[in-house]
Design a protein around this motif. Structure first.
Motif, PDB file in Angstrom:
ATOM      1  N   GLU A 279       0.785  -1.123   0.073  1.00 40.89           N
ATOM      2  CA  GLU A 279       0.135   0.024  -0.183  1.00 40.89           C
ATOM      3  C   GLU A 279       0.756   1.249  -0.029  1.00 40.89           C
ATOM      4  N   TRP A 280       0.457   2.259  -0.464  1.00 39.77           N
ATOM      5  CA  TRP A 280       1.188   3.715  -0.828  1.00 39.77           C
ATOM      6  C   TRP A 280       1.380   4.171   0.791  1.00 39.77           C
ATOM      7  N   THR A 281       0.368   4.038   1.728  1.00 37.23           N
ATOM      8  CA  THR A 281       0.624   4.469   2.947  1.00 37.23           C
ATOM      9  C   THR A 281       1.903   3.762   3.599  1.00 37.23           C
ATOM     10  N   ASP A 282       2.046   2.340   3.576  1.00 34.92           N
ATOM     11  CA  ASP A 282       3.128   1.854   4.167  1.00 34.92           C
ATOM     12  C   ASP A 282       4.419   2.313   3.359  1.00 34.92           C
ATOM     13  N   LEU A 283       4.549   2.531   2.304  1.00 32.12           N
ATOM     14  CA  LEU A 283       5.437   2.935   1.391  1.00 32.12           C
ATOM     15  C   LEU A 283       5.811   4.530   1.855  1.00 32.12           C
ATOM     16  N   ARG A 284       4.966   5.285   2.430  1.00 27.79           N
ATOM     17  CA  ARG A 284       5.028   6.419   2.792  1.00 27.79           C
ATOM     18  C   ARG A 284       5.776   6.462   4.207  1.00 27.79           C
ATOM     19  N   TYR A 285       5.435   5.498   5.188  1.00 29.93           N
ATOM     20  CA  TYR A 285       6.150   5.141   6.689  1.00 29.93           C
ATOM     21  C   TYR A 285       7.597   4.791   5.938  1.00 29.93           C
ATOM     22  N   PHE A 286       7.842   4.161   5.081  1.00 27.32           N
ATOM     23  CA  PHE A 286       9.104   3.810   4.634  1.00 27.32           C
ATOM     24  C   PHE A 286       9.687   4.870   4.469  1.00 27.32           C
ATOM     25  N   LEU A 287       9.306   5.855   3.549  1.00 29.76           N
ATOM     26  CA  LEU A 287      10.088   6.773   3.076  1.00 29.76           C
ATOM     27  C   LEU A 287      10.416   7.881   4.382  1.00 29.76           C
TER      28      LEU A 287
ATOM     29  N   GLU B 279       5.843   8.920  -4.378  1.00 26.55           N
ATOM     30  CA  GLU B 279       5.398   9.853  -3.524  1.00 26.55           C
ATOM     31  C   GLU B 279       5.387  11.335  -4.336  1.00 26.55           C
ATOM     32  N   SER B 280       5.986  11.366  -5.480  1.00 28.73           N
ATOM     33  CA  SER B 280       5.845  12.713  -6.429  1.00 28.73           C
ATOM     34  C   SER B 280       4.613  12.496  -7.253  1.00 28.73           C
TER      35      SER B 280
ATOM     36  N   VAL C 137       4.401  28.489   5.786  1.00 29.97           N
ATOM     37  CA  VAL C 137       5.767  28.112   5.478  1.00 29.97           C
ATOM     38  C   VAL C 137       6.772  27.564   6.942  1.00 29.97           C
ATOM     39  N   ASP C 138       7.207  26.570   6.597  1.00 28.59           N
ATOM     40  CA  ASP C 138       8.346  26.274   7.755  1.00 28.59           C
ATOM     41  C   ASP C 138       9.670  26.487   7.414  1.00 28.59           C
ATOM     42  N   LEU C 139      10.040  27.430   8.197  1.00 34.82           N
ATOM     43  CA  LEU C 139      11.403  28.090   7.961  1.00 34.82           C
ATOM     44  C   LEU C 139      12.433  27.447   8.675  1.00 34.82           C
ATOM     45  N   LEU C 140      13.171  26.441   8.055  1.00 31.58           N
ATOM     46  CA  LEU C 140      14.394  25.440   8.806  1.00 31.58           C
ATOM     47  C   LEU C 140      15.638  26.482   8.933  1.00 31.58           C
ATOM     48  N   LEU C 141      15.972  27.009  10.116  1.00 29.41           N
ATOM     49  CA  LEU C 141      17.296  27.948  10.343  1.00 29.41           C
ATOM     50  C   LEU C 141      18.117  26.824  10.531  1.00 29.41           C
ATOM     51  N   LEU C 142      19.224  26.678   9.806  1.00 23.19           N
ATOM     52  CA  LEU C 142      20.193  25.563  10.027  1.00 23.19           C
ATOM     53  C   LEU C 142      21.575  26.141  10.150  1.00 23.19           C
ATOM     54  N   PRO C 143      22.525  25.358  10.935  1.00 14.82           N
ATOM     55  CA  PRO C 143      23.868  25.592  10.951  1.00 14.82           C
ATOM     56  C   PRO C 143      24.360  24.687   9.836  1.00 14.82           C
ATOM     57  N   ARG C 144      23.813  24.217   9.037  1.00 14.10           N
ATOM     58  CA  ARG C 144      24.269  23.397   7.898  1.00 14.10           C
ATOM     59  C   ARG C 144      23.376  23.876   6.492  1.00 14.10           C
ATOM     60  N   PHE C 145      23.423  23.190   5.584  1.00 11.71           N
ATOM     61  CA  PHE C 145      22.445  23.162   4.566  1.00 11.71           C
ATOM     62  C   PHE C 145      21.576  22.274   4.191  1.00 11.71           C
ATOM     63  N   ALA C 146      20.295  22.499   3.888  1.00 14.02           N
ATOM     64  CA  ALA C 146      19.382  21.531   3.990  1.00 14.02           C
ATOM     65  C   ALA C 146      19.407  20.093   3.073  1.00 14.02           C
ATOM     66  N   ASN C 147      19.189  19.331   3.439  1.00 16.17           N
ATOM     67  CA  ASN C 147      19.278  17.892   2.800  1.00 16.17           C
ATOM     68  C   ASN C 147      18.053  17.731   2.043  1.00 16.17           C
ATOM     69  N   LEU C 148      18.222  18.084   0.679  1.00 17.08           N
ATOM     70  CA  LEU C 148      16.943  18.067  -0.354  1.00 17.08           C
ATOM     71  C   LEU C 148      16.774  16.680  -0.904  1.00 17.08           C
ATOM     72  N   ALA C 149      17.735  15.739  -0.652  1.00 10.63           N
ATOM     73  CA  ALA C 149      17.701  14.463  -1.187  1.00 10.63           C
ATOM     74  C   ALA C 149      16.911  13.664  -0.169  1.00 10.63           C
ATOM     75  N   ASN C 150      16.697  13.899   0.973  1.00  8.18           N
ATOM     76  CA  ASN C 150      15.722  13.178   1.887  1.00  8.18           C
ATOM     77  C   ASN C 150      14.496  13.973   2.292  1.00  8.18           C
ATOM     78  N   ARG C 151      14.428  15.013   1.179  1.00  5.47           N
ATOM     79  CA  ARG C 151      13.248  16.022   1.461  1.00  5.47           C
ATOM     80  C   ARG C 151      12.910  16.610   2.743  1.00  5.47           C
ATOM     81  N   GLU C 152      14.167  16.751   3.388  1.00  2.00           N
ATOM     82  CA  GLU C 152      14.085  17.595   4.561  1.00  2.00           C
ATOM     83  C   GLU C 152      13.240  18.892   4.576  1.00  2.00           C
ATOM     84  N   ALA C 153      13.544  19.652   3.225  1.00  2.00           N
ATOM     85  CA  ALA C 153      12.895  20.590   2.809  1.00  2.00           C
ATOM     86  C   ALA C 153      12.512  20.641   1.356  1.00  2.00           C
ATOM     87  N   ASP C 154      11.716  21.796   0.819  1.00  3.74           N
ATOM     88  CA  ASP C 154      11.111  21.797  -0.353  1.00  3.74           C
ATOM     89  C   ASP C 154      12.131  22.429  -1.429  1.00  3.74           C
ATOM     90  N   LEU C 155      12.566  23.541  -0.722  1.00  2.00           N
ATOM     91  CA  LEU C 155      13.581  24.107  -1.480  1.00  2.00           C
ATOM     92  C   LEU C 155      14.794  24.710  -0.301  1.00  2.00           C
TER      93      LEU C 155
END
Length: 300
Positions: free
Chosen positions: A6-14, A76-77, A126-144
């Protein structure tokens, strides 16, 4: 395998692949951690494969989990695209955008700019993530995200946001108590405040390497805001962009235009998220702010 997952299970996986812990996944999905564990167990049973290695440190993808990851992301996309099309989000600005930016850049520049945008679009958040590093877009930590180094792999929209210069600043109290700085060579006699060198978010942050000598670092910190505060209290000199320097006279430029290190910020978003109207409106806001306020990045 007799049934498709099920897609919902895959969402938990992601989400578990991205957070690495049951507790982190449960917070992101607003469910109990036991629900997450149960869903993952069911998915592994359906697929007949172990997707995660379990340890005290958390959950790490196995080789089979790594193989499943891009397929789950593609699903997911597709789900996101379908939801946005059905709800009209492609033509209206609604929903939540997660924006990852360096902390002081976000607090001094981005947060004030977002106020007017959000007032104009009541259905946008907007969820503004103020980080001491750069956002990890590969794991969808942020949209941009705003970063120095754009991803080298994957499908992303990338544009140069702004070039900025790191100038030397010092507190008047520090400069009054230490040898005068008239030439570049005088800097070797002074103390500096800098980043923790083995915790650099990017090799581009090693701008003190351009001084031509090994600086005497009195304090190192992963936070540029904390570095500015320490320098403003007279601990040592600092290299910082204009937007990071408090406009209260506690830090003044040293050597004026005789030395600076220059870098460029990139604006990056996954291609499938960039096409969403809510993401593009935030993207365009950042570009507009950068274009209209060049003095925040380079002193004329």
């Amino acid at each position: 395998m007799t049934t498709l997952p099920e897609w919902t299970d895959l969402r938990y996986f992601l989400e578990l692949a991205r957070s690495g812990t049951l507790s982190g996944t449960s917070r992101r999905l607003s469910v109990e951690h036991t629900t997450v564990a149960r869903r993952i167990d069911r998915l592994e049973e359906q697929l007949g494969a172990t997707l995660f290695d379990r340890s005290r440190e958390g959950y790490q993808l196995t080789e089979m989990g790594q193989a499943l990851l891009p397929h789950a992301e593609a699903m997911e996309s597709a789900v996101t695209a379908a939801q946005d099309e059905l709800t009209g989000a492609q033509i209206s600005v609604r929903g939540i955008v997660r924006l990852g930016v360096p902390e002081i850049f976000g607090s001094r520049i981005v947060a004030p700019a977002l106020v007017e945008l959000l007032q104009a679009h009541q259905d946008l958040s907007v969820d503004l993530l103020l980080l001491p590093r750069f956002a990890n877009l590969a794991n969808r930590e942020a949209d941009l995200g705003v970063m120095l180094d754009p991803p080298s792999t994957g499908r992303y929209m990338v544009t140069r946001l702004a070039s900025f210069r790191m100038y030397i600043y010092g507190a008047p109290s520090y400069l009054a108590q230490h040898p005068p700085i008239k030439e570049h060579a005088d800097l070797i006699k002074h103390d500096f405040v800098d980043y923790v060198q083995d915790r650099l978010a990017s090799s581009g942050l090693n701008y003190m390497g351009e001084l031509g000598f090994t600086p005497h670092r009195r304090m190192c910190c992963t936070s540029l805001a904390a570095q500015c505060e320490a320098a403003a209290l007279g601990l040592g000199l600092i290299l910082a962009p204009p937007y990071a320097v408090p406009n209260d006279g506690r830090l003044v430029r040293v050597l004026e235009s005789k030395f600076y290190a220059e870098r460029s910020f990139c604006l990056v978003a996954p291609t499938d998220l960039y096409r969403l109207q809510r993401v593009r409106v935030v993207w365009n806001l950042l570009r507009d702010v950068a274009e209209k306020n060049p003095a925040l990045f380079i002193i004329p």
